[in-house]
Design a protein around this motif. Structure first.
Motif, PDB file in Angstrom:
ATOM      1  N   GLN A   1      34.375  19.684 -14.094  1.00  0.00           N
ATOM      2  CA  GLN A   1      35.544  18.837 -14.412  1.00  0.00           C
ATOM      3  C   GLN A   1      35.879  17.516 -13.391  1.00  0.00           C
ATOM      4  OE1 GLN A   1      39.036  20.912 -15.563  1.00  0.00           O
ATOM      5  NE2 GLN A   1      38.198  22.078 -16.981  1.00  0.00           N
ATOM      6  N   HIS A   2      36.082  16.555 -13.982  1.00  0.00           N
ATOM      7  CA  HIS A   2      36.585  15.331 -12.831  1.00  0.00           C
ATOM      8  C   HIS A   2      37.788  15.860 -12.119  1.00  0.00           C
ATOM      9  CE1 HIS A   2      33.374  12.621 -14.179  1.00  0.00           C
ATOM     10  NE2 HIS A   2      33.740  12.862 -15.638  1.00  0.00           N
ATOM     11  N   GLY A   3      37.726  15.488 -11.100  1.00  0.00           N
ATOM     12  CA  GLY A   3      39.102  15.817 -10.302  1.00  0.00           C
ATOM     13  C   GLY A   3      39.152  17.300  -9.744  1.00  0.00           C
ATOM     14  N   LYS A   4      38.253  18.048 -10.062  1.00  0.00           N
ATOM     15  CA  LYS A   4      38.338  19.618  -9.758  1.00  0.00           C
ATOM     16  C   LYS A   4      37.304  19.810  -8.869  1.00  0.00           C
ATOM     17  CE  LYS A   4      41.898  20.824 -12.233  1.00  0.00           C
ATOM     18  NZ  LYS A   4      41.816  21.764 -13.516  1.00  0.00           N
ATOM     19  N   ASP A   5      37.468  20.405  -7.602  1.00  0.00           N
ATOM     20  CA  ASP A   5      36.224  20.564  -6.576  1.00  0.00           C
ATOM     21  C   ASP A   5      35.422  21.964  -7.339  1.00  0.00           C
ATOM     22  OD1 ASP A   5      37.118  18.680  -5.030  1.00  0.00           O
ATOM     23  OD2 ASP A   5      38.352  20.132  -3.893  1.00  0.00           O
ATOM     24  N   GLY A   6      36.159  23.017  -8.005  1.00  0.00           N
ATOM     25  CA  GLY A   6      35.189  23.897  -8.347  1.00  0.00           C
ATOM     26  C   GLY A   6      34.477  23.757  -9.593  1.00  0.00           C
ATOM     27  N   SER A   7      33.572  24.737  -9.949  1.00  0.00           N
ATOM     28  CA  SER A   7      32.496  24.716 -11.182  1.00  0.00           C
ATOM     29  C   SER A   7      32.342  25.969 -11.805  1.00  0.00           C
ATOM     30  CB  SER A   7      31.359  24.054 -10.741  1.00  0.00           C
ATOM     31  OG  SER A   7      30.694  24.685  -9.635  1.00  0.00           O
ATOM     32  N   ILE A   8      31.870  25.962 -12.852  1.00  0.00           N
ATOM     33  CA  ILE A   8      31.192  27.230 -13.599  1.00  0.00           C
ATOM     34  C   ILE A   8      29.853  26.995 -13.936  1.00  0.00           C
ATOM     35  CG2 ILE A   8      31.426  28.747 -15.344  1.00  0.00           C
ATOM     36  CD1 ILE A   8      34.476  28.215 -15.441  1.00  0.00           C
ATOM     37  N   THR A   9      28.983  27.673 -13.384  1.00  0.00           N
ATOM     38  CA  THR A   9      27.605  27.707 -13.800  1.00  0.00           C
ATOM     39  C   THR A   9      27.316  29.021 -14.607  1.00  0.00           C
ATOM     40  OG1 THR A   9      27.045  26.483 -11.813  1.00  0.00           O
ATOM     41  CG2 THR A   9      25.315  27.453 -13.040  1.00  0.00           C
ATOM     42  N   MET A  10      26.506  28.876 -15.661  1.00  0.00           N
ATOM     43  CA  MET A  10      26.322  30.080 -16.376  1.00  0.00           C
ATOM     44  C   MET A  10      25.214  30.598 -16.779  1.00  0.00           C
ATOM     45  SD  MET A  10      27.529  30.782 -20.441  1.00  0.00           S
ATOM     46  CE  MET A  10      29.564  30.520 -20.056  1.00  0.00           C
ATOM     47  N   ILE A  11      24.665  31.869 -16.697  1.00  0.00           N
ATOM     48  CA  ILE A  11      23.541  32.377 -16.851  1.00  0.00           C
ATOM     49  C   ILE A  11      23.649  33.378 -17.886  1.00  0.00           C
ATOM     50  CG2 ILE A  11      21.265  33.492 -16.007  1.00  0.00           C
ATOM     51  CD1 ILE A  11      21.533  32.069 -13.387  1.00  0.00           C
ATOM     52  N   PRO A  12      23.408  33.179 -19.121  1.00  0.00           N
ATOM     53  CA  PRO A  12      23.579  34.278 -20.149  1.00  0.00           C
ATOM     54  C   PRO A  12      22.182  34.879 -20.270  1.00  0.00           C
ATOM     55  CG  PRO A  12      23.916  32.181 -21.134  1.00  0.00           C
ATOM     56  CD  PRO A  12      23.368  31.707 -19.836  1.00  0.00           C
ATOM     57  N   ILE A  13      22.058  36.272 -20.624  1.00  0.00           N
ATOM     58  CA  ILE A  13      20.947  36.962 -20.653  1.00  0.00           C
ATOM     59  C   ILE A  13      20.823  37.598 -21.888  1.00  0.00           C
ATOM     60  CG2 ILE A  13      19.476  38.815 -19.795  1.00  0.00           C
ATOM     61  CD1 ILE A  13      20.794  38.105 -17.027  1.00  0.00           C
ATOM     62  N   LEU A  14      19.846  37.388 -22.801  1.00  0.00           N
ATOM     63  CA  LEU A  14      19.612  38.128 -23.895  1.00  0.00           C
ATOM     64  C   LEU A  14      18.129  38.649 -24.189  1.00  0.00           C
ATOM     65  CD1 LEU A  14      17.873  35.928 -26.051  1.00  0.00           C
ATOM     66  CD2 LEU A  14      20.216  34.645 -25.651  1.00  0.00           C
ATOM     67  N   THR A  15      18.176  39.978 -24.837  1.00  0.00           N
ATOM     68  CA  THR A  15      17.056  40.194 -25.144  1.00  0.00           C
ATOM     69  C   THR A  15      16.490  40.076 -26.524  1.00  0.00           C
ATOM     70  OG1 THR A  15      18.178  42.311 -25.646  1.00  0.00           O
ATOM     71  CG2 THR A  15      17.075  42.341 -23.809  1.00  0.00           C
ATOM     72  N   MET A  16      15.363  39.382 -26.661  1.00  0.00           N
ATOM     73  CA  MET A  16      14.782  38.707 -28.015  1.00  0.00           C
ATOM     74  C   MET A  16      14.306  39.775 -28.952  1.00  0.00           C
ATOM     75  SD  MET A  16      12.681  35.288 -26.824  1.00  0.00           S
ATOM     76  CE  MET A  16      11.740  35.971 -25.796  1.00  0.00           C
ATOM     77  N   PRO A  17      15.115  40.190 -29.970  1.00  0.00           N
ATOM     78  CA  PRO A  17      14.684  41.259 -30.892  1.00  0.00           C
ATOM     79  C   PRO A  17      13.094  40.930 -31.254  1.00  0.00           C
ATOM     80  CG  PRO A  17      16.804  40.498 -31.556  1.00  0.00           C
ATOM     81  CD  PRO A  17      16.190  39.516 -30.471  1.00  0.00           C
ATOM     82  N   GLU A  18      12.381  42.071 -30.966  1.00  0.00           N
ATOM     83  CA  GLU A  18      10.912  41.968 -31.640  1.00  0.00           C
ATOM     84  C   GLU A  18      10.068  40.759 -30.743  1.00  0.00           C
ATOM     85  OE1 GLU A  18      10.899  41.630 -35.689  1.00  0.00           O
ATOM     86  OE2 GLU A  18      12.373  43.255 -35.633  1.00  0.00           O
ATOM     87  N   ASP A  19      10.773  40.353 -29.790  1.00  0.00           N
ATOM     88  CA  ASP A  19      10.169  39.211 -28.855  1.00  0.00           C
ATOM     89  C   ASP A  19       9.959  37.982 -29.703  1.00  0.00           C
ATOM     90  OD1 ASP A  19       9.616  41.543 -27.356  1.00  0.00           O
ATOM     91  OD2 ASP A  19       7.783  41.127 -26.449  1.00  0.00           O
ATOM     92  N   ASP A  20      10.923  37.823 -30.334  1.00  0.00           N
ATOM     93  CA  ASP A  20      11.052  36.672 -31.395  1.00  0.00           C
ATOM     94  C   ASP A  20      11.844  35.656 -31.115  1.00  0.00           C
ATOM     95  OD1 ASP A  20      10.690  34.827 -33.635  1.00  0.00           O
ATOM     96  OD2 ASP A  20      11.682  36.215 -34.922  1.00  0.00           O
ATOM     97  N   LYS A  21      11.358  34.557 -30.539  1.00  0.00           N
ATOM     98  CA  LYS A  21      12.038  33.308 -29.973  1.00  0.00           C
ATOM     99  C   LYS A  21      12.933  32.733 -31.358  1.00  0.00           C
ATOM    100  CE  LYS A  21       8.956  31.390 -26.523  1.00  0.00           C
ATOM    101  NZ  LYS A  21       7.800  31.955 -26.779  1.00  0.00           N
ATOM    102  N   THR A  22      12.446  32.668 -32.386  1.00  0.00           N
ATOM    103  CA  THR A  22      12.992  32.210 -33.453  1.00  0.00           C
ATOM    104  C   THR A  22      13.908  32.971 -34.160  1.00  0.00           C
ATOM    105  OG1 THR A  22      11.617  32.983 -35.294  1.00  0.00           O
ATOM    106  CG2 THR A  22      10.865  31.039 -34.136  1.00  0.00           C
ATOM    107  N   HIS A  23      14.257  34.345 -33.569  1.00  0.00           N
ATOM    108  CA  HIS A  23      15.544  34.836 -33.932  1.00  0.00           C
ATOM    109  C   HIS A  23      16.843  34.196 -33.782  1.00  0.00           C
ATOM    110  CE1 HIS A  23      18.457  38.325 -33.856  1.00  0.00           C
ATOM    111  NE2 HIS A  23      17.855  38.994 -34.373  1.00  0.00           N
TER     112      HIS A  23
END
Length: 457
Positions: A291-313
């Motif tokens: 955010q402008h004017g704020k020193d802190g930050s939030i970086t996100m790494i969501p982890i998900l298991t793709m059902p049946e290895d399917d990227k189109t799920h």
């Protein structure tokens, strides 16, 4: 004193219908008092006239509709926040589960948060060093980015998540850095693994853990990431921490969403998931940023298991739309014993160009990154050709590329889960591999970098 209702009509799975209510609003928190005096918590999912449909946070067993009473508390689910949360472990409802006392909160915050105004967002452009070459060198993580890890059943995403949480840092600056780790629907073994991993390395001191186990109520799974993000927002934008949020496993979260949606008899969307899943996931992911004017930050790494290895799920598909890229784990590399098995070619960080270069990583980073991608891709093609036609059908240069691809996987990607490489070490390994090929093949690298690094040996 909140008004009490003895008008519970029916209980169906995690849902309960209360009739004749007044002045009750959506998302309001409630308490159900059973005949024996015990209390269970719930929240309002839907209001239809004077009927309230509420969602239970605990199991429904034992609720006798004739002698149980409900009271609504006039507020939504809140989390008490303070810097004392660092080093602590909470359940999915924000209660301590590490045997230590409750924290004394500086303030209480609604866990649903507020969406960040797009005009207030600052553009992410600062490099975060995870110590993992497959990410730092080729799919660079930038402060304020959302970069999910797409895994599959049985792949070691937990090891990679723990490694990133232990090692991630912003270089060259003495800034407060914290990790908020939310585990949803994990087994007790996985929880123990994360807990021990952080405690052994001392990373627990800068980490806040929220844990929802597989046998905890599915409804609690929906609140777990919101608890974590509320803690992250407080640390980032009130206390100026740079926070890395790791959410695992988003698939378990989405399944909990589907379970509650089915109990509400909503019209299902793709694969039975609710039609609003895109919106719901966006309310989580879009809480990351700067955010402008704020020193802190939030970086996100969501982890998900793709059902049946399917990227189109639907889960990876929708996540890919909302976030800025993805790191994909490969079953083939895992079978070869590559740790971590990051498949760099389909992986992508859309903001990598903004976080690399002179003053951030090193001037040669962009050129070497592009060249490594190109060489590895050609090497994989050569290996496929070799499988079909045999080595004799390949030219000498193609054989070199095939050897390059093998060496790249073994030396660059395969670093183990306890190796913390600086960006300089990652770049040097890249140059070492590129020296396997004639200088004339390195067409994507500026001559000044070739003179400086290729001819250095």
């Amino acid at each position: 004193m909140p008004k009490e209702y003895r008008t519970i009509q029916e209980v169906a799975g995690p849902l309960m219908l209360v009739r004749g209510v007044s002045d009750v609003s959506y998302d309001e928190l409630g308490e159900i008092e059973l005949a024996d005096g015990s209390i269970r918590r719930c929240k309002v999912l839907e209001i239809n006239g004077s009927d309230a449909l509420v969602q239970l946070f605990e199991v429904a067993s034992g609720i006798n509709i004739s002698n149980s009473k409900v009271r609504f508390l006039g507020k939504s689910l809140e989390l008490g926040v303070s810097e004392d949360m660092l080093g602590r472990i909470f359940d999915g409802m924000g209660r301590p589960i590490d045997g230590k006392p409750e924290i004394l909160p500086d303030e209480r915050r609604d866990i649903n948060g507020l969406p960040m105004n797009p005009a207030a967002r600052a553009f992410p452009n600062e490099f975060i060093q995870t110590g993992v070459s497959g990410i730092d060198g080729l799919n660079t993580l930038v402060r304020g980015q959302k970069l999910p890890i797409f895994s599959a059943s049985g792949l070691p995403h937990a090891n990679l998540a723990a490694q990133i949480a232990r090692q991630a840092k912003v270089r060259g600056k003495d800034e407060d850095f914290a990790v908020v780790f939310a585990a949803m629907g994990v087994t007790f073994d996985e929880y123990n693994f994360f807990k021990n991993s952080f405690e052994e390395t001392g990373a627990i001191d800068r980490t806040v853990l929220f844990v929802n186990l597989a046998d905890d109520p599915a409804v609690e799974r929906i609140s777990t990431p919101r608890m974590a993000l509320t803690a992250a927002e407080y640390l980032a934008f009130e206390k100026n921490y740079h926070v890395l949020v790791i959410l695992t496993d988003i698939t378990n979260y989405a399944d909990a969403l589907r379970e509650v949606s089915a109990a509400r008899k909503e019209v299902p969307g793709r694969r039975g998931y609710p039609g609003y899943m895109y919106t719901d996931l966006a309310t989580l992911y879009e809480r990351a940023g700067r955010q402008h004017g704020k020193d802190g930050s939030i970086t996100m790494i969501p982890i998900l298991t793709m059902p049946e290895d399917d990227k189109t799920h639907p889960i990876p598909d929708l996540t890919g739309y909302i976030t800025e890229g993805q790191v994909i784990l490969s079953r083939d590399l895992y079978r070869k014993g590559i740790e971590p098995p990051i498949d760099v070619l389909p992986s992508l960080s859309r903001l990598k160009d903004k976080g690399i270069g002179e003053g951030k990583t090193r001037g040669d980073h962009k050129d070497t990154m592009n060249q490594l991608f190109a060489c590895y891709s050609r090497g994989k093609d050569a290996k496929e050709l070799m499988t079909i036609l045999g080595e004799a059908a390949l030219t000498d240069i193609d054989i070199l590329y095939a050897k390059f691809a093998d060496a790249f996987e073994q030396e660059y990607v395969n670093q183990g889960y306890n190796s913390d490489r600086t960006i300089e070490e990652t770049l040097e390994i890249g140059w070492k591999l590129l020296r396997m090929l004639p200088r004339t093949e390195l067409k994507r690298i500026n001559d000044k970098w070739l003179d400086k690094y290729y001819d250095a040996e």
